[in-house]
Every structure is written in structure tokens, then in C-alpha cells.
Enzyme design. Structure first.
Site, PDB file in Angstrom:
ATOM      1  N   LYS A 182      -9.859  -0.389  -2.299  1.00 44.49           N
ATOM      2  CA  LYS A 182      -9.471   0.047  -1.215  1.00 44.49           C
ATOM      3  C   LYS A 182     -10.101   0.977   0.343  1.00 44.49           C
ATOM      4  O   LYS A 182      -9.845   1.990  -0.236  1.00 44.49           O
ATOM      5  CB  LYS A 182      -8.075  -0.512  -0.398  1.00 44.49           C
ATOM      6  CG  LYS A 182      -7.796  -1.105   0.975  1.00 44.49           C
ATOM      7  CD  LYS A 182      -6.215  -1.491   1.092  1.00 44.49           C
ATOM      8  CE  LYS A 182      -6.883  -1.586   2.643  1.00 44.49           C
ATOM      9  NZ  LYS A 182      -5.369  -1.435   2.838  1.00 44.49           N
TER      10      LYS A 182
ATOM     11  N   ASP B 121       0.795  -0.506  -0.298  1.00 44.23           N
ATOM     12  CA  ASP B 121      -0.431  -0.689   0.334  1.00 44.23           C
ATOM     13  C   ASP B 121       1.059   1.223   0.295  1.00 44.23           C
ATOM     14  O   ASP B 121       1.356   1.780   1.083  1.00 44.23           O
ATOM     15  CB  ASP B 121      -1.158   0.004   1.158  1.00 44.23           C
ATOM     16  CG  ASP B 121      -1.982  -1.209   1.514  1.00 44.23           C
ATOM     17  OD1 ASP B 121      -1.675  -2.527   1.173  1.00 44.23           O
ATOM     18  OD2 ASP B 121      -2.344  -0.996   2.012  1.00 44.23           O
TER      19      ASP B 121
ATOM     20  N   LYS C 121      -6.409   2.931  -2.927  1.00 42.54           N
ATOM     21  CA  LYS C 121      -6.730   2.677  -1.521  1.00 42.54           C
ATOM     22  C   LYS C 121      -7.084   4.361  -1.291  1.00 42.54           C
ATOM     23  O   LYS C 121      -6.472   5.146  -1.484  1.00 42.54           O
ATOM     24  CB  LYS C 121      -6.042   2.868  -0.708  1.00 42.54           C
ATOM     25  CG  LYS C 121      -6.087   2.431   0.848  1.00 42.54           C
ATOM     26  CD  LYS C 121      -5.146   1.626   1.760  1.00 42.54           C
ATOM     27  CE  LYS C 121      -5.378   1.799   3.110  1.00 42.54           C
ATOM     28  NZ  LYS C 121      -3.771   1.174   3.494  1.00 42.54           N
TER      29      LYS C 121
END
Length: 221
Positions: A184, A91, A155
Site C-alpha cells: 500500500k 493499518d 504500507k
């Protein structure tokens, strides 16, 4: 009938004071509850992988976290190190200063460079855009830029900014991103109701440190 959210949840623990004992606990919780994964600081990746050996729980970690300030070269090295330690998914916080300054070429150079070790390892890259502190036009720009690349997820948030995920941001991302790119949702997901709303809006993964509470709520506990 309640929705089983466990397969969507990355059980997350990224606070500065995180201890090994806490990592042990979230890994145990994830394997017992059926969460899709855990998201842990880079220093704990190797330990989490050992704890979760034999399970289906993936191990994610973070790069350029939480401010995205690092140089492209630094982020690439962080990714390479995390992959060496055994991370399944990365991430990565984008260069938010470049985004705010309209330097989209910088963002494209960054994601291109960061994808190289991901491609070579066959792993997963999520780009964190910090949607809560973006204008709608900036979020649209992110979707346009990253939608061109073979990232796996966009994300929403680190959880460290003033504002986390919103249903509106997830809806816009789902509208603009190609179907192959997952979303996400993260940052402030603490209840079953909100988690379910985000899934309905188009989120395909949920990053939260409240995973156990959300599951208990879904069961009426």
C-alpha cells in the site's frame, strides 16, 4: 488509454480535525466512484460501515497512529476495538523506535501479538513502516522481518512524516517481499501521473486523500 485507478484507491481522511460530515462525503465519493475502500479514524468506523452498507467498499482504520509509540498491549486493544466497531482492515504503525534501535525481536513480538486478533476475525493487517524516514538498510530489514509473517500488506507511510512514498521504496519492497504480501503506497500521492507510476513500480493499493482529483485527472477533466 488511461488506467482506471479507482479499484486501487483507499479514499483516506485522517487529519486531526476530521468531522462526521467529511466522513459522510468520502464514503459517498468512494461508493459512487468505485474506490476499493475508505480509511478513517477509529471513532468513525461504525458510522462509515453504516453509510457503506450494501456496497463493496471496505472500511480501514489506523492503530498506533501516526507515531507508533504505543505499547504492544495498547495496539492489540486498539485492534480489538476497531474490529468490534466493524473495521475490515487495520493499518498499524510499527514501533519505529525499535526499528531504528535495531531491536528486531521487539518488532517480531509486536507483529505476532497484533496478528492474533486479525487471524481470529479473518480480517486484514497492513503494517506501516514509514519508508520515507528509513535508510535503505532499515527498509530492507522491514521486508525481511515482515515477509516472514502472514501480514496482508506493507504500507509505506502515514502521511504525517517529513517524507512520504517514493517509487524507489515501492520497487525495493516489491523486490524483497513475497508476492502474497501487497504494497500500500501512501503519503503524498496527489496526481494521476504519480499514482500510475507507483502502480507500475509494484503498489497494489493506494492510500490518498486526493482520490477524486486523481480520477478527474485520469479522465482529462
Amino acid at each position: 488509454m488511461s488506467l482506471n485507478l479507482a479499484p486501487y484507491i483507499e479514499h483516506t481522511l485522517l487529519k486531526q480535525t476530521t468531522t462526521l460530515a467529511e466522513i459522510d462525503k468520502i464514503c459517498l465519493d468512494a461508493s459512487m466512484t468505485g474506490f476499493v475502500g475508505v480509511c478513517v479514524p477509529p471513532k468513525y468506523v461504525q458510522g462509515a460501515k453504516k453509510l457503506l452498507d450494501g456496497s463493496n467498499v471496505i472500511v480501514s482504520t489506523v492503530v498506533g497512529f501516526p507515531l507508533g509509540f504505543g505499547s504492544i498491549e495498547t495496539k492489540v486493544k486498539e485492534i480489538e476495538n476497531a474490529l468490534h466497531l466493524g473495521a475490515d482492515e487495520i493499518d498499524m504503525v510499527i514501533d519505529l523506535g525499535a526499528l531504528k534501535g535495531g531491536d528486531f525481536a521487539r518488532l517480531e513480538e509486536e507483529v505476532t501479538s497484533c496478528l492474533k486478533p486479525i487471524y481470529n476475525s479473518g480480517k486484514v493487517l497492513k503494517v506501516i513502516v514509514e519508508s520515507g524516514i528509513l535508510t535503505e538498510n532499515e527498509l530492507r530489514a522491514c521486508c525481511r522481518i515482515y515477509g516472514q509473517y502472514e501480514i496482508n500488506f506493507m504500507k509505506t507511510s502515514t502521511g504525517f512524516a517529513d517524507k512520504g512514498v517514493t517509487v524507489e521504496a515501492v520497487k525495493l519492497m516489491r523486490e524483497l517481499l513475497p508476492p502474497r504480501i501487497g504494497i500500500k503506497a501512501s503519503g503524498g500521492i496527489r496526481s494521476y501521473a504519480f499514482a500510475k507510476e507507483l502502480i507500475s513500480a509494484g503498489a497494489t493499493r493506494l492510500g490518498t486523500s486526493s482520490g477524486m482529483q486523481i480520477i478527474k485527472e485520469s479522465r482529462g477533466e
